[in-house]
Design an enzyme around this catalytic site. Sequence first.
Site, mmCIF file in Angstrom:
data_model
loop_
_atom_site.group_PDB
_atom_site.id
_atom_site.type_symbol
_atom_site.label_atom_id
_atom_site.label_comp_id
_atom_site.label_asym_id
_atom_site.label_seq_id
_atom_site.Cartn_x
_atom_site.Cartn_y
_atom_site.Cartn_z
ATOM 1 N N CYS A 53 0.818 -1.217 0.000
ATOM 2 C CA CYS A 53 0.000 0.000 0.000
ATOM 3 C C CYS A 53 0.848 1.261 0.000
ATOM 4 O O CYS A 53 0.310 2.357 0.131
ATOM 5 C CB CYS A 53 -0.931 -0.011 1.204
ATOM 6 N N CYS A 101 4.817 1.618 3.930
ATOM 7 C CA CYS A 101 6.181 1.508 4.471
ATOM 8 C C CYS A 101 7.027 2.684 3.996
ATOM 9 O O CYS A 101 7.788 3.266 4.761
ATOM 10 C CB CYS A 101 6.826 0.189 4.040
ATOM 11 N N CYS A 112 4.079 -7.291 4.869
ATOM 12 C CA CYS A 112 3.742 -7.989 3.619
ATOM 13 C C CYS A 112 4.975 -8.659 3.033
ATOM 14 O O CYS A 112 4.949 -9.843 2.689
ATOM 15 C CB CYS A 112 3.147 -7.008 2.609
ATOM 16 N N CYS A 131 3.365 -2.788 10.255
ATOM 17 C CA CYS A 131 2.343 -2.412 9.271
ATOM 18 C C CYS A 131 1.852 -1.018 9.582
ATOM 19 O O CYS A 131 0.758 -0.853 10.071
ATOM 20 C CB CYS A 131 1.204 -3.429 9.288
ATOM 21 N N HIS A 182 4.385 -6.097 25.953
ATOM 22 C CA HIS A 182 3.784 -6.330 27.260
ATOM 23 C C HIS A 182 4.820 -6.289 28.389
ATOM 24 O O HIS A 182 4.602 -5.640 29.413
ATOM 25 C CB HIS A 182 3.073 -7.687 27.245
ATOM 26 N N CYS A 200 5.685 -2.729 28.981
ATOM 27 C CA CYS A 200 4.602 -1.762 28.796
ATOM 28 C C CYS A 200 4.469 -0.828 30.004
ATOM 29 O O CYS A 200 4.542 -1.267 31.147
ATOM 30 C CB CYS A 200 3.294 -2.516 28.586
ATOM 31 N N CYS A 221 -4.809 -1.847 32.159
ATOM 32 C CA CYS A 221 -4.193 -2.611 31.080
ATOM 33 C C CYS A 221 -5.216 -2.768 29.955
ATOM 34 O O CYS A 221 -6.403 -2.957 30.206
ATOM 35 C CB CYS A 221 -3.763 -3.979 31.617
ATOM 36 N N CYS A 278 -5.818 -5.787 23.188
ATOM 37 C CA CYS A 278 -4.388 -5.500 22.995
ATOM 38 C C CYS A 278 -3.567 -6.784 22.845
ATOM 39 O O CYS A 278 -3.698 -7.717 23.627
ATOM 40 C CB CYS A 278 -3.852 -4.673 24.153
ATOM 41 N N CYS A 329 8.053 -0.454 20.378
ATOM 42 C CA CYS A 329 7.215 0.755 20.286
ATOM 43 C C CYS A 329 7.018 1.417 21.643
ATOM 44 O O CYS A 329 6.909 2.638 21.735
ATOM 45 C CB CYS A 329 5.841 0.428 19.715
ATOM 46 N N CYS A 339 0.545 3.387 19.567
ATOM 47 C CA CYS A 339 -0.786 2.777 19.443
ATOM 48 C C CYS A 339 -1.463 2.523 20.788
ATOM 49 O O CYS A 339 -2.665 2.703 20.940
ATOM 50 C CB CYS A 339 -0.684 1.456 18.680
ATOM 51 N N CYS A 353 -2.472 -2.401 20.824
ATOM 52 C CA CYS A 353 -1.522 -2.980 19.876
ATOM 53 C C CYS A 353 -2.273 -4.082 19.140
ATOM 54 O O CYS A 353 -2.944 -4.904 19.766
ATOM 55 C CB CYS A 353 -0.327 -3.566 20.635
ATOM 56 N N CYS A 360 1.115 -5.973 14.781
ATOM 57 C CA CYS A 360 1.391 -5.884 13.342
ATOM 58 C C CYS A 360 2.777 -6.351 12.915
ATOM 59 O O CYS A 360 3.034 -6.453 11.721
ATOM 60 C CB CYS A 360 1.104 -4.477 12.838
#
Lengths: 306, 471
Positions: A51, A54, A154, A192, A229, A232, A252, A258, A267, A279, A285, A288
Amino acid sequence: MKITRRNFLKVCGGTAAACGLSNLGIPNVVQALEKALAGNPPVIWLQGSGCTGCSVSLLNSVEPDIAAILLRIISLKFHSTVMAAQGELAMDKMYKVAEDYAGKFYLVVEGSIPTRERGRFCMVGERQGREITMLDATIEIGKKAAATLAFGTCASFGGIPAAKPNPTGAKPVTAIFKENGIKTPVVNVPGCPPHPDWMVGTIAYALTKGLPPVDEYKRPLLFFGSTIHDNCPYLKYYQEGKFAGSYGEEGCRLKLGCKGMETYADCWQRQWNNKVNWCVRNAICIGCVQPNFWDEMAPLYEQTTG
Amino acid sequence: MGKKIVIDPVTRIEGHLKIEVEVKDGKVIDAHSTGALFRGFEIILKDRDPRDASQITQRICGVCPTSHASASVRTLDSAFKVKPPKNGRVLRNIILGSDYAWDHVLHFYHLAALDYVKGPGTEPFVPRYDGDYRLDEKTNQVAVNQYLEALKIKALGHELTAMWGGKGPIVQGMVVGGATAIPNREEIAGYKERAGKVVDFIANTYLPTVYLIGGAYKDLFNVGAGCKNFLSYGVFPLDDRENAFLLKRGVYTNGKDYPLDVKKIKEFVSHSWYDDRTTGKNPAQGETVPLPGKKGAYSYIKAARYKGIPHEVGPLARMWITNPVLSKQANRFLGIDETRDVRMRDLGEKAFSIMGRHVARAEECYLVAKALGQWLDELTPGESGVIMKPVPKSGQGFGLSEAPRGSVGHWIKIDNSKIAKYQVIAPTTWNASPRDDKGQRGPIEEALIGTPVPDPENPFNVVRVIRSFDP
């Protein structure tokens, strides 16, 4: 492995700051990388069943910024979204670069590769009257590359086009290489989209030190070494048994769906878009960066583990 | 028979597009547009949890995922029978509006500008067509510097998307029933500061540069007219009933304005690689049965039509239908006294052109960027923007929105709490469509007819026409 500043520096050596961690406070990132490189290494960037997300994410790289990457670090010989050329002029360029720099250039693949109908679900261009599918290009260019970086879920694992029932027979780069006896090494940088630091950091590492250490899915440990996790900021709520029942509630996010427990990415620390957000802060989350996450982690908005 | 020119791939767009034109006596006399990628989203969506649609459909387009999210959550809202609370509606506007601010900038500088501005003499700026670059050296250098500055604005614009979207590209912050974030004062202040820089660039750099390039390529206000029919679903709802929009809903067909009737939208596949039995359906009944290599077909894009007639979508369509007052740059360009209001339709026939589309896009970008500030003031800090509802056993609905590049519509049918049917009409399904069952060309194909091609080796105007649509 928890990624601290210390072991990040260890893994990345002198080019740590080039890996996009602008908060490390090492100045002159671009100069450091430029110095480490003799001439800008050629890169061919192929887009298949994807798409463009990226590439759009790569443009958000903060340090080094994308202008420095394009003009001073790599030599981007072919990239359908940014290059000036089009049509046969562009296709000729790609094949000529693969020939002239055989065994020396890097191939980036974005998007998966459809295999049904002899690959005709994704056609990347035409040359001397011949229609070239993504399948053709991945094989023909891939076998000549020094290494292939599969950017995004992908290219790494098949991603959304390969989700059930995979109508086009979409496959990741590793599968295409394996089926065609191509020995070019592959590093997967899923997501993604992937965080720009993951892509730029992998490029920087590859250019200065060789291919990075990877996990069983060929993901650089540097970025995909531990779960969301386990690190987190809301882990304490999980331990206290306090779960958010709606968005914005303290707790949580597990019961909102999640997937942080099964998802290996940094992340939680790196955050997105110049650290504006990520996210999980306002939502969940969806996992992805994991293989087959569209099927295995669905439904996304239901608790599926824990 | 004229000379055939094949451009495959058309670069600096989103996706895989091939254009074939036939040139005779220095002009395009026929054109074929081929969408060269099929992934099968509608097939993949079947039998999944309906809520997952707003994540899955964002992957249709990584340049405009937020627009698909917007159409998808509106689709789910209608099937779940839920209306977002005020903060949810406003946050959705801000998240999508942020995308308009950077995406139009990205399109002009990074996708379109290299057809007018000579980039540096290094890859990826070479090789390139030779010839028709008209800016003097100094102006050209200013434009190249802006290209680099615009890369920074693009990244900054994405910070706006991420402030309540979670990240960009691909947002987590839009869900059925509203938006997930509870905005606080600190975030609002952070957004304001960043937005100020983006608006400043749009007003003082992007907008004047579009008119400057328009001045250097004045003849391109007379090239690329196309079908002159426009459609807009309307975007950025201004009240909680979601009936009034910043950019209005409507249709303009054969010179007349009409209200939109969604039932009149149909997709035709006689020239597309899909089963002929699925032709002529409204997307509520639509099907996706690919048949690559089907005889007489030449594209994976279906031919979306309104009342059976081709319609252009995108900034020009929205601005023509909305007809707002333009910036003072427009007055200066047209030589009209600055005390007078100039509206989009004051451009007349000039609007239906390559440059008309660039002007409409830049003016729209400015309009939306200014609105972002007003929407910030409408947010209530600390208040939730979402109503959570369980997945219904059955239901149906549709959701309409506008991506920066044009109208995007999703249709859903739910059975046994799963997706029984999902159909998408993306902007490029309108603009880059092939011929329909009546043989009518799609909007880009039609816009190419008559395009001057003085040098077939360097068909500048052909790619300028295509990219003016932002496919």
